[in-house]
Enzyme design. Structure first.
Site, short mmCIF file in Angstrom:
data_model
loop_
_atom_site.label_atom_id
_atom_site.label_comp_id
_atom_site.label_asym_id
_atom_site.label_seq_id
_atom_site.Cartn_x
_atom_site.Cartn_y
_atom_site.Cartn_z
CE LYS A 83 45.21 -34.10 -74.11
NZ LYS A 83 46.36 -34.90 -73.63
CB SER A 158 47.37 -37.10 -76.67
OG SER A 158 47.45 -36.72 -75.30
CB SER A 182 50.27 -36.43 -73.93
OG SER A 182 50.03 -37.65 -74.58
#
Lengths: 493, 98
Positions: A83, A158, A182
């Site tokens: 990420k 997210s 997330s």
């Protein structure tokens, strides 16, 4: 790679024994990342040259060890996606934000150092909601990630890019971060496994801070066994993060048998009521029945304060964010607004130009709840309810080993569906924020498809440091009810 | 307490953010909604409840995070300044303060 992507141990063995090479495996991952990025937008940076040269190094080191596969490191040659809010030296860390853009951190996050030491190969940085704030990935400054099951729908957020990359078979594992769900929520919406560990299990050094008392690095894979393997590599005490705890790291893959006889699964009936999509409810109730069939005992548990968790979360998370994101001021790195001849003006213009709407909203909410005269009414009170919630879980875990809930109230929703209504978006986190507030671990596991072929996930929550129990339970379910469906957008196709 | 556009303007100032009239129009009702939502906590009476602060686990609280006061290698000046929008003479240069 489709035959081996559910089991990185098989993949590692094939690489280590010369049946394939790290280069071939990594090249396939990079090709898939590039080929699918037009449709998915899962990656913000794909590091073809760096990944292939690292794969060659792994191959060389394996040859020089005379093909002794057993001695190769735990993740030798395994491609992994990271990420874009976790620092990898030499690659960008944008956090999905214009204010960082192509910022290159001068150091590796501790979790990255540990992955690299175990032989993993970083293929690229994945798209995410700006500074990890969002449940749909629509808050990325670089466009939303699309769900591989239906590109008109969100992948969740997210960490949507990491979830989509694993779901589409680009990489077998990926890292995300989980502040209020997330990792778990996009895992559910994309049909993969996602874990948020106990607070203090993983180092946050090199994870760009959003809400420091809630943030944890989490892991995505197609099986809980693979998640367990990667967690075992990255977790543990780190002198760079004072909140990592001195707690022994067990072999998380050792106890994975199919036997859950006698395990007690807590069923919080009150969380299966209003607001829950009927198909999701049916799917998760079927999981409860499956655990009964496997010999587990299902017991009712109460979490009387869980209904307040969204309110508590959006006070604490925004308060911490308003403080953490003060560092983005144009002085030391990232964007600096032009035409600002005075310092304060430079701060204001830089932050106006650099931050997107959701980040601004949360910084301002956090500033408000911490401001003089309001602190006790909002932040102080939220911290008290957080105590109540921790106590709810402590009591619940006296009578059960894990608590089962849906991961998200609905399957993946349409892009744009909730974009103008932040509060509606926040309510999507109802099942996941409790784990971050209480510091407990949670895992999301796929449990089937809705009538319009969208994945549904269930969540298991455990007491502090009970990741082994969660893996055991998740693994037993996966063996009993395998989820073998693949999305239409996939490298397997 | 309802949040008005004037409140949002003041909060933006406190947070060092410029805010456009259009943003003000959009954010004020959204933030009012969210604040009204979180005020549901007011229905709880909790005068004697300790706030949850510090480490979230007993083990985390017990872990000694102190280390010996020994200097270890750090980034160094060059690397620390490498991403600066405007570095000069080993410093971060910013516009004038006054």
């Amino acid at each position: 790679m489709s035959n081996t992507i559910n089991d990185i141990e098989v993949l590692r063995n094939r690489i280590s024994h010369g049946e394939t090479t790290a280069r071939a495996v990594v090249a396939a991952a990079v090709d898939a990342a590039e080929n699918l990025n037009d449709s998915l937008n899962a990656f913000l940076q794909i590091d073809r040259a760096g990944a292939l040269s690292r794969a060659d190094e792994i191959d060389k080191s394996l040859w020089s060890s005379n093909g002794d596969g057993a001695a190769s490191p735990a993740l030798a040659g395994i491609p992994i996606a990271i990420k874009d809010n976790i620092c990898v030296r030499g690659l960008q860390t944008s956090c999905g934000s214009r204010i960082l853009g192509d910022y290159q951190p001068p150091y590796n996050a501790t979790v990255i150092e540990r992955l690299l030491a175990a032989g993993a190969v970083v293929v690229g940085k994945t798209n995410c909601d700006e500074f990890a704030m969002g449940s749909s990935n629509e808050n990325s400054a670089f466009g939303p990630v699309k769900n591989p099951w239906d590109i008109l729908r969100v992948p969740g957020g997210s960490s949507g890019g990491s979830a989509a990359a694993v779901a589409a078979g680009i990489v077998p594992v990926a890292l995300g971060s989980d502040t209020g769900g997330s990792v778990r929520q996009p895992a559910a919406l994309c049909g993969v496994v996602g874990l948020k560990p106990t607070y203090g299990r993983n180092s946050r050094y090199g994870l760009v801070a959003f809400a420091s008392s809630l943030d944890q690095v989490g892991v995505f894979a197609r099986s809980s066994r693979d998640v367990a393997r990667v967690l075992g590599v990255i977790c543990g005490r780190d002198s760079h993060d004072a909140t990592t705890a001195e707690v022994a790291v067990p072999d998380y893959t050792a106890g994975l048998k199919n036997d859950v006889k006698g395990a007690r699964i807590g069923f919080p009936r009150s969380l299966f009521g209003a607001g829950l999509d009927p198909e999701v409810r049916t799917a998760v109730e079927a999981v409860v029945a499956a655990y009964r069939d496997l010999g587990a005992e299902v017991v009712d548990v109460e979490l009387p304060n869980a209904k307040y968790s969204i309110a508590v979360y959006y006070i604490i998370a925004t308060a911490e964010a308003s403080s953490n994101l003060a560092r983005f001021d144009g002085a030391r790195y990232g964007l600096r607004a032009e035409d600002a001849p005075e310092l304060r003006q430079m701060y204001r213009k830089t932050r106006e130009e650099g931050f997107g709407a959701e980040v601004k909203r949360r910084i301002m909410l956090g500033t408000y709840v911490l401001s003089a005269g309001y602190y006790d009414a909002y932040y102080g009170k939220a911290q008290q309810v957080r105590s109540l919630l921790k106590e709810d879980f402590r009591k619940a875990f006296e009578s059960c080993d894990a608590i089962i809930t849906p991961t998200a109230p609905t399957p993946a929703f349409l892009l744009g569906e909730k974009a103008d209504d932040p509060l509606a978006m926040y309510l999507n986190d109802i099942y996941t924020v409790t784990a971050n507030l209480a510091g407990i671990p949670g895992i999301s596991v796929p449990c089937g498809l809705s009538s319009n072929r969208l994945p549904i996930g269930f969540q298991l929550l455990g007491a502090h440091w009970s990741e082994s129990t969660l893996f055991k339970l998740a693994h037993a379910y996966e063996v009993a009810r395998p989820f073998n469906d693949r999305p239409p957008i996939s490298s397997d196709n | 307490m309802p949040i008005t556009e004037a409140d949002v303007e003041k909060i933006a100032q406190l947070a060092h953010m410029e805010i456009t009239p259009e943003e003000l129009r959009v954010f004020a009702p959204q933030m009012a909604d969210i604040v009204a939502f979180v005020e549901q906590l007011d229905e709880l009476t909790m005068s004697d409840i300790e706030p949850a602060l510090g480490g979230l686990t007993r083990e985390g609280e017990q872990t000694d995070s102190a280390r010996d006061d020994v200097a270890t290698p750090s980034l160094g000046q060059e690397l620390a300044l490498a991403e600066a929008p405007d570095a000069a003479s080993g410093h971060f240069r910013v516009p004038k303060v006054l």
